[in-house]
Design an enzyme around this catalytic site. Sequence first.
Site, mmCIF file in Angstrom:
data_model
loop_
_atom_site.group_PDB
_atom_site.id
_atom_site.type_symbol
_atom_site.label_atom_id
_atom_site.label_comp_id
_atom_site.label_asym_id
_atom_site.label_seq_id
_atom_site.Cartn_x
_atom_site.Cartn_y
_atom_site.Cartn_z
ATOM 1 N N LYS A 162 0.862 -1.201 0.000
ATOM 2 C CA LYS A 162 0.000 0.000 0.000
ATOM 3 C C LYS A 162 0.885 1.232 0.000
ATOM 4 O O LYS A 162 2.062 1.187 0.384
ATOM 5 C CB LYS A 162 -0.935 0.032 1.216
ATOM 6 C CG LYS A 162 -0.243 0.107 2.591
ATOM 7 C CD LYS A 162 0.144 1.493 3.043
ATOM 8 C CE LYS A 162 0.993 1.458 4.323
ATOM 9 N NZ LYS A 162 1.821 2.609 4.595
ATOM 10 N N ILE A 203 11.629 -4.333 1.928
ATOM 11 C CA ILE A 203 11.448 -4.495 3.385
ATOM 12 C C ILE A 203 11.739 -3.171 4.105
ATOM 13 O O ILE A 203 12.623 -2.427 3.700
ATOM 14 C CB ILE A 203 12.424 -5.580 3.895
ATOM 15 C CG1 ILE A 203 12.170 -6.905 3.173
ATOM 16 C CG2 ILE A 203 12.310 -5.777 5.398
ATOM 17 C CD1 ILE A 203 13.317 -7.884 3.299
ATOM 18 N N GLY A 204 10.983 -2.892 5.186
ATOM 19 C CA GLY A 204 11.215 -1.676 5.984
ATOM 20 C C GLY A 204 11.054 -0.416 5.167
ATOM 21 O O GLY A 204 11.832 0.529 5.290
ATOM 22 N N GLY A 245 7.860 1.311 4.444
ATOM 23 C CA GLY A 245 6.653 2.140 4.586
ATOM 24 C C GLY A 245 5.558 1.719 3.630
ATOM 25 O O GLY A 245 4.632 2.478 3.345
ATOM 26 N N LEU A 246 5.651 0.461 3.135
ATOM 27 C CA LEU A 246 4.673 -0.036 2.155
ATOM 28 C C LEU A 246 3.787 -1.136 2.742
ATOM 29 O O LEU A 246 3.021 -1.781 2.018
ATOM 30 C CB LEU A 246 5.411 -0.582 0.923
ATOM 31 C CG LEU A 246 6.280 0.436 0.172
ATOM 32 C CD1 LEU A 246 7.162 -0.254 -0.857
ATOM 33 C CD2 LEU A 246 5.406 1.493 -0.504
ATOM 34 N N ALA A 247 3.908 -1.378 4.040
ATOM 35 C CA ALA A 247 3.096 -2.382 4.761
ATOM 36 C C ALA A 247 3.288 -3.796 4.216
ATOM 37 O O ALA A 247 2.363 -4.607 4.281
ATOM 38 C CB ALA A 247 1.612 -2.004 4.760
ATOM 39 N N GLY A 295 5.061 -6.307 5.455
ATOM 40 C CA GLY A 295 4.911 -7.288 6.532
ATOM 41 C C GLY A 295 3.453 -7.429 6.956
ATOM 42 O O GLY A 295 2.953 -8.543 7.157
ATOM 43 N N SER A 296 2.768 -6.305 7.085
ATOM 44 C CA SER A 296 1.354 -6.337 7.486
ATOM 45 C C SER A 296 0.512 -7.046 6.433
ATOM 46 O O SER A 296 -0.415 -7.797 6.763
ATOM 47 C CB SER A 296 0.812 -4.917 7.657
ATOM 48 O OG SER A 296 1.422 -4.298 8.753
ATOM 49 N N SER A 297 0.836 -6.815 5.165
ATOM 50 C CA SER A 297 0.089 -7.462 4.093
ATOM 51 C C SER A 297 0.314 -8.973 4.133
ATOM 52 O O SER A 297 -0.627 -9.760 3.957
ATOM 53 C CB SER A 297 0.544 -6.877 2.749
ATOM 54 O OG SER A 297 -0.113 -7.504 1.690
ATOM 55 N N ASP A 353 -1.604 -1.367 10.421
ATOM 56 C CA ASP A 353 -1.965 -1.361 8.995
ATOM 57 C C ASP A 353 -2.610 -2.668 8.537
ATOM 58 O O ASP A 353 -3.102 -2.760 7.414
ATOM 59 C CB ASP A 353 -0.707 -1.155 8.122
ATOM 60 C CG ASP A 353 -0.142 0.251 8.235
ATOM 61 O OD1 ASP A 353 -0.874 1.140 8.712
ATOM 62 O OD2 ASP A 353 1.019 0.440 7.838
HETATM 63 O O1 C5P Z 1 1.130 -1.062 14.789
HETATM 64 P P1 C5P Z 1 2.483 -0.983 14.198
HETATM 65 O O2 C5P Z 1 3.285 -2.234 14.397
HETATM 66 O O3 C5P Z 1 2.520 -0.513 12.801
HETATM 67 O O4 C5P Z 1 3.214 0.148 15.032
HETATM 68 C C1 C5P Z 1 4.621 0.256 15.138
HETATM 69 C C2 C5P Z 1 4.960 1.412 16.050
HETATM 70 O O5 C5P Z 1 4.676 2.654 15.399
HETATM 71 C C3 C5P Z 1 4.180 1.467 17.345
HETATM 72 O O6 C5P Z 1 4.780 0.696 18.344
HETATM 73 C C4 C5P Z 1 4.237 2.949 17.672
HETATM 74 O O7 C5P Z 1 5.500 3.286 18.222
HETATM 75 C C5 C5P Z 1 4.153 3.613 16.311
HETATM 76 N N1 C5P Z 1 2.762 3.946 15.935
HETATM 77 C C6 C5P Z 1 2.130 5.019 16.554
HETATM 78 N N2 C5P Z 1 0.837 5.312 16.222
HETATM 79 C C7 C5P Z 1 0.192 4.616 15.264
HETATM 80 C C8 C5P Z 1 0.822 3.541 14.596
HETATM 81 C C9 C5P Z 1 2.116 3.229 14.960
HETATM 82 O O8 C5P Z 1 2.698 5.682 17.419
HETATM 83 N N3 C5P Z 1 -1.060 4.956 14.953
#
Ligand code: C5P
Length: 328
Positions: A30, A116-117, A119-121, A123-125, A157
């Site tokens: 994404k 990887i790493g 900002g394209l999600a 891992g979440s995908s 995400d």
């Molecule tokens: O949920 P996710 O694994 O993407 O979040 C990684 C980290 O990014 C969280 O531990 C938090 O530090 C930060 N985060 C945040 N607010 C969000 C999403 C992520 O502060 N809405």
Amino acid sequence: MCRQVFWRVMSTINPSICSSNFLRIQSPAKINLHLEVLGLRTDGFHELAMVMQSIDLADTLEITTNKSGQIKLSVDNPELSSGNDNLIVKAARLLRNHVKRKDLGAIIHLRKKIPIGAGLAGGSSNGAATLLGLNSLWDLALTQDQLEHLAAELGSDMPFCLEGGTQLCFGRGEKLEPLNISFTPMALILVKDPSISVSTPWAYGRYKEIYSGNYLEGEFEFERRRQKLRGENWLRVLSAAQPPPLKNDLQQVVAPEISAVQNALKLLSELPGSLGVAMSGSGPSCFALFSSYSKANDALEKSKKKLSSFGLESWCCSFQSHGVIFEL
Ligand code: C5P
């Protein structure tokens, strides 16, 4: 594809798929067309207002199930862990624990295309694809809402990645409002320096250090900002009839620290036909939007060498109207 149509299609094709113990699933990336940090929540996460868009740069998961009680993952990219910290393994274990079936097992192979790493999600995908695939192969019949709930436990995400398309995402990213835009001609050039990745907690932490003085406070102010985002004419934007109002608050803290992001944004904004440029998520990948795939492809052909001379890998992609999906 809207939620109702998506689940109608899934329920139609599930019976044939479930007769086997093997599935191949596409797991798309994404980008963020809009990422606004509104304030801080009581759980320590940030309250966000976003527009997320699935694109056709996708990983593939091949899943075979059994009754061994073991979850085994292999990955074709040595830079990525195949252990318990991988979101695929976490998602499989969470689902199995949720239904209290210790006997359920799976062998999963991941073909990685999404950087990887980035900002394209990616891992979440992959985690979302695992939930969708195992729900079907293990014959669990969990609803979309139940899967979204489990997904939210694993990553902000991940609920979006289950359904994908174009959605407004609020809360910490897990409260979804689909925009039901089934077709958009829009395309993008995506770039990333392969030697750099950005930690999401670092990006939010840095944003908090610098900008927490400007944070909105309370549900009333958050809701006013959500209403403003809902009021944008996304249909016109995504049919390329008006310039996209791209925004990413995290860009303000990531770009000054990472020269690859500054270079990427400058080079992309100089491309002929580019409608707007932005960083995606917590970066460092950046993108330029175009009104069609052919315009994006022409621009990439002319600029690929230059982008590469700045150490940037590049892809030409289209917007996509769905998230994780069975490959037929
Ligand atoms: O949920 P996710 O694994 O993407 O979040 C990684 C980290 O990014 C969280 O531990 C938090 O530090 C930060 N985060 C945040 N607010 C969000 C999403 C992520 O502060 N809405």
